[in-house]
Design a protein around this motif. Structure first.
Motif, mmCIF file in Angstrom:
data_model
loop_
_atom_site.group_PDB
_atom_site.id
_atom_site.type_symbol
_atom_site.label_atom_id
_atom_site.label_comp_id
_atom_site.label_asym_id
_atom_site.label_seq_id
_atom_site.Cartn_x
_atom_site.Cartn_y
_atom_site.Cartn_z
ATOM 1 N N ASN A 103 44.937 49.007 34.680
ATOM 2 C CA ASN A 103 44.568 50.016 33.689
ATOM 3 C C ASN A 103 44.062 51.335 34.272
ATOM 4 O OD1 ASN A 103 41.997 49.176 34.523
ATOM 5 N ND2 ASN A 103 41.124 49.491 32.484
ATOM 6 N N ASP A 104 44.201 51.559 35.574
ATOM 7 C CA ASP A 104 43.753 52.823 36.151
ATOM 8 C C ASP A 104 44.611 53.131 37.367
ATOM 9 O OD1 ASP A 104 42.289 55.102 36.642
ATOM 10 O OD2 ASP A 104 40.346 54.104 36.672
ATOM 11 N N THR A 105 44.740 54.416 37.691
ATOM 12 C CA THR A 105 45.530 54.799 38.860
ATOM 13 C C THR A 105 44.664 55.063 40.082
ATOM 14 O OG1 THR A 105 45.537 57.098 38.135
ATOM 15 C CG2 THR A 105 47.431 55.735 37.509
ATOM 16 N N SER A 106 43.354 54.934 39.941
ATOM 17 C CA SER A 106 42.458 55.043 41.093
ATOM 18 C C SER A 106 41.520 53.847 41.079
ATOM 19 C CB SER A 106 41.674 56.346 41.062
ATOM 20 O OG SER A 106 40.889 56.432 39.905
ATOM 21 N N ARG A 107 41.194 53.350 42.240
ATOM 22 C CA ARG A 107 40.424 52.116 42.341
ATOM 23 C C ARG A 107 38.955 52.345 42.002
ATOM 24 N NH1 ARG A 107 40.338 48.790 47.807
ATOM 25 N NH2 ARG A 107 38.543 50.090 48.222
ATOM 26 N N ASN A 108 38.437 51.521 41.107
ATOM 27 C CA ASN A 108 37.012 51.532 40.771
ATOM 28 C C ASN A 108 36.604 50.125 40.351
ATOM 29 O OD1 ASN A 108 37.546 51.245 37.924
ATOM 30 N ND2 ASN A 108 38.062 53.402 37.877
ATOM 31 N N ASN A 109 35.362 49.938 39.997
ATOM 32 C CA ASN A 109 34.854 48.595 39.680
ATOM 33 C C ASN A 109 35.065 48.188 38.228
ATOM 34 O OD1 ASN A 109 34.024 46.858 41.634
ATOM 35 N ND2 ASN A 109 31.938 47.610 41.747
ATOM 36 N N ASP A 110 35.553 49.063 37.386
ATOM 37 C CA ASP A 110 35.750 48.738 35.964
ATOM 38 C C ASP A 110 37.234 48.607 35.639
ATOM 39 O OD1 ASP A 110 32.988 48.933 35.576
ATOM 40 O OD2 ASP A 110 33.126 51.080 35.192
ATOM 41 N N MET A 111 37.945 47.885 36.451
ATOM 42 C CA MET A 111 39.389 47.781 36.272
ATOM 43 C C MET A 111 39.774 46.464 35.625
ATOM 44 S SD MET A 111 40.650 49.378 39.868
ATOM 45 C CE MET A 111 42.336 49.505 39.365
ATOM 46 N N LEU A 112 40.823 46.548 34.820
ATOM 47 C CA LEU A 112 41.416 45.358 34.218
ATOM 48 C C LEU A 112 42.853 45.251 34.684
ATOM 49 C CD1 LEU A 112 40.317 45.591 30.473
ATOM 50 C CD2 LEU A 112 39.530 43.936 32.155
ATOM 51 N N ILE A 113 43.315 44.019 34.840
ATOM 52 C CA ILE A 113 44.737 43.812 35.084
ATOM 53 C C ILE A 113 45.284 42.931 33.970
ATOM 54 C CG2 ILE A 113 44.641 44.167 37.582
ATOM 55 C CD1 ILE A 113 44.820 41.148 37.915
ATOM 56 N N ASN A 125 33.856 44.056 46.279
ATOM 57 C CA ASN A 125 32.639 43.939 47.078
ATOM 58 C C ASN A 125 32.178 45.344 47.490
ATOM 59 O OD1 ASN A 125 34.442 44.619 49.093
ATOM 60 N ND2 ASN A 125 33.973 42.882 50.411
ATOM 61 N N GLY A 126 31.067 45.440 48.200
ATOM 62 C CA GLY A 126 30.485 46.729 48.565
ATOM 63 C C GLY A 126 31.408 47.621 49.374
ATOM 64 N N SER A 127 32.176 47.035 50.274
ATOM 65 C CA SER A 127 33.065 47.835 51.114
ATOM 66 C C SER A 127 34.416 48.088 50.447
ATOM 67 C CB SER A 127 33.277 47.148 52.458
ATOM 68 O OG SER A 127 33.979 45.931 52.290
ATOM 69 N N GLY A 128 34.708 47.370 49.375
ATOM 70 C CA GLY A 128 35.981 47.541 48.673
ATOM 71 C C GLY A 128 37.138 46.816 49.332
ATOM 72 N N SER A 129 36.845 45.975 50.320
ATOM 73 C CA SER A 129 37.912 45.286 51.039
ATOM 74 C C SER A 129 38.366 43.999 50.343
ATOM 75 C CB SER A 129 37.467 44.971 52.464
ATOM 76 O OG SER A 129 36.334 44.136 52.439
#
Length: 148
Positions: A103-113, A125-129
Motif C-alpha cells: 500500500n505504499d511506494t516508500s518503506r515505512n512502519n505502517d505498511m500493509l500487504i 526492526n530498528g535497522s529496517g533489515s
C-alpha cells in the motif's frame, strides 16, 4: 486505499524520460541554429534575443530534468527495497510475488500487504533489515490496485 502490485514496482512508475530528452534536444538544436544565424548576421539582433531566450529555456529544462532524474533514482531505490520486501513476504507466506500488492511506494512502519491469504501488516526492526508479518483485519476495504 491504493495498493501497488509487484509488477508496478519492478517496472518503474514513469515513461516520460524519452519525451523530456526529446524536448531538451529540440531546444538545444534550436539554440544552436539561432546562435549560428546570429554569428553570421551580427547586425540582426533578433537572433541574439532568440538565442538568449532559448538558452534560458534550455537551462531550465536541463535543471528540471536533473531534478526529475534525482527523484527517479530515489524512487527506484525505494521500489527496489520494496520488491525485496515483497519477495521475502511471498517466500514466508508461500505465494508468488506477482500475487502480492503493497500500500505504499516508500518503506515505512505502517505498511500493509494484500495477498491471496489476506492482509498483513509489516513491522520492521530498528535497522529496517528484517520485518515481521502480522495478520491484519481491514474493515470495509475500498481497494484499488495499480499495476494489474
Amino acid at each position: 486505499m491504493t495498493f501497488y502490485s509487484y509488477d508496478y514496482l519492478k517496472g518503474g512508475q514513469t515513461n516520460w524520460g524519452i519525451a523530456k530528452i526529446a524536448v531538451i534536444s529540440l531546444l538545444a538544436l534550436a539554440f544552436l541554429v539561432f546562435l549560428v544565424k546570429y554569428s553570421r548576421n551580427k547586425w540582426d539582433i533578433k537572433y541574439k534575443d532568440l538565442s538568449i531566450i532559448l538558452g534560458t529555456l534550455l537551462l531550465l529544462a536541463v535543471a528540471i530534468q536533473y531534478s526529475d532524474f534525482t527523484n527517479l533514482r530515489t524512487a527506484s531505490v525505494q521500489s527496489g527495497q520494496l520488491t525485496v520486501v515483497i519477495e521475502k513476504s511471498a517466500k514466508k507466506l508461500g505465494v508468488k510475488p506477482e500475487t502480492i500488492a503493497i500500500n505504499d511506494t516508500s518503506r515505512n512502519n505502517d505498511m500493509l500487504i494484500k495477498t491471496p491469504k489476506g492482509y498483513y501488516s509489516l513491522v520492521f526492526n530498528g535497522s529496517g533489515s528484517e520485518f515481521l508479518l502480522v495478520r491484519a483485519n481491514v474493515y470495509q476495504p475500498d481497494i484499488t490496485v495499480k499495476g494489474k
